[in-house]
Design an enzyme around this catalytic site. Structure first.
Site, PDB file in Angstrom:
ATOM      1  N   GLY A  77       0.864  -1.199  -0.011  1.00 45.36           N
ATOM      2  CA  GLY A  77      -0.029   0.098  -0.077  1.00 45.36           C
ATOM      3  C   GLY A  77       0.834   1.264   0.039  1.00 45.36           C
TER       4      GLY A  77
ATOM      5  CD  GLN B 110       3.493   5.922   2.781  1.00 42.13           C
ATOM      6  OE1 GLN B 110       2.380   5.411   2.100  1.00 42.13           O
ATOM      7  NE2 GLN B 110       4.278   5.284   3.251  1.00 42.13           N
TER       8      GLN B 110
ATOM      9  CB  CYS C  77       5.138   2.477   7.305  1.00 43.88           C
ATOM     10  SG  CYS C  77       4.503   3.925   6.473  1.00 43.88           S
ATOM     11  CG  LEU C  78       6.483   1.275   1.314  1.00 41.39           C
ATOM     12  CD1 LEU C  78       5.964   1.331  -0.023  1.00 41.39           C
ATOM     13  CD2 LEU C  78       7.619  -0.023   1.514  1.00 41.39           C
TER      14      LEU C  78
ATOM     15  CG  HIS D  17      -0.717   1.295   7.236  1.00 35.97           C
ATOM     16  ND1 HIS D  17       0.407   0.882   8.137  1.00 35.97           N
ATOM     17  CD2 HIS D  17      -0.058   2.139   6.578  1.00 35.97           C
ATOM     18  CE1 HIS D  17       1.442   1.322   7.946  1.00 35.97           C
ATOM     19  NE2 HIS D  17       1.456   2.322   6.950  1.00 35.97           N
ATOM     20  CD  GLU D  18      -1.148   2.207   2.785  1.00 37.62           C
ATOM     21  OE1 GLU D  18      -0.645   3.720   2.453  1.00 37.62           O
ATOM     22  OE2 GLU D  18      -0.359   1.583   3.107  1.00 37.62           O
TER      23      GLU D  18
ATOM     24  CG  HIS E   6      -0.096   6.950   5.370  1.00 34.12           C
ATOM     25  ND1 HIS E   6       1.250   7.590   5.990  1.00 34.12           N
ATOM     26  CD2 HIS E   6       0.329   5.515   5.322  1.00 34.12           C
ATOM     27  CE1 HIS E   6       2.095   6.434   6.083  1.00 34.12           C
ATOM     28  NE2 HIS E   6       1.717   5.343   5.786  1.00 34.12           N
TER      29      HIS E   6
END
Ligand code: NI
Length: 171
Positions: free
Chosen positions: A45, A50, A92-93, A134-135, A138
């Site tokens: 995701g 991000q 997380c990226l 989670h996304e 963000h």
């Protein structure tokens, strides 16, 4: 085009993102870039902030093997959450190599606008449910480490500051 992924801490990762009023060609190509960036990372995701764009857009694909199932969600909203909770080890990226168990509703129903401007609704379960929550977090400036205690969060933030310094030196 693969875009650079911001690393925490960064003020753009703490912002409440603006809704998308119209799906312009620019936003469509941003969504394509985000999918490419996510698959390349690799991740399951990615949220627009991000890659430094503070708009309400996320992309996901939680299929590990087999036919890819990319999903692009503009203005996603959770309108129902199950009482049941599930625990997943999240990463997380924007917070590389850090993983922690996070508890969230096991199932959620989400409404969003797709790339063609059509309203969509879907009930997500399993890893998809965790990923979409989670996304969407963000988009509200929230990271999974915000669910952890303050000491643990501080420790991770310091680690990330160090990582960013090291990367800056390498460039
Ligand atoms: Ni993330």
């Amino acid at each position: 085009m693969i875009r650079p992924i911001l690393i925490h801490p960064d003020p753009r990762l703490k912002k409440v993102c603006d809704p998308v009023a119209e799906i312009t060609p620019e936003l469509r190509s941003l969504a394509e870039d985000m999918l490419e960036t996510m698959y390349d990372a690799p991740g399951i995701g990615l949220a627009a902030p991000q890659v430094g764009v503070t708009r309400r857009l996320i992309v996901m694909d939680c299929i590990k093997e087999g036919t890819p199932e990319p999903v692009v969600l503009f203005n996603p909203v959770v309108f129902w959450s199950s009482e049941d909770r599930s625990v997943y080890e999240e990463g997380c990226l924007s917070i590389p190599d850090i993983y922690n168990e996070i508890t969230r509703p096991a199932e959620v129903a989400v409404r969003w606008t797709d790339v063609d401007g059509r309203e969509q609704e879907r009930q997500f379960a399993g890893i998809w449910a965790t990923c979409v929550q989670h996304e969407i977090d963000h988009l509200d400036g929230k990271l999974f480490i915000d669910y952890l205690g303050p000491l643990k969060r501080q420790m991770i933030t310091r680690k990330m500051e160090k990582l960013k310094r090291e990367r800056a030196r390498e460039d």
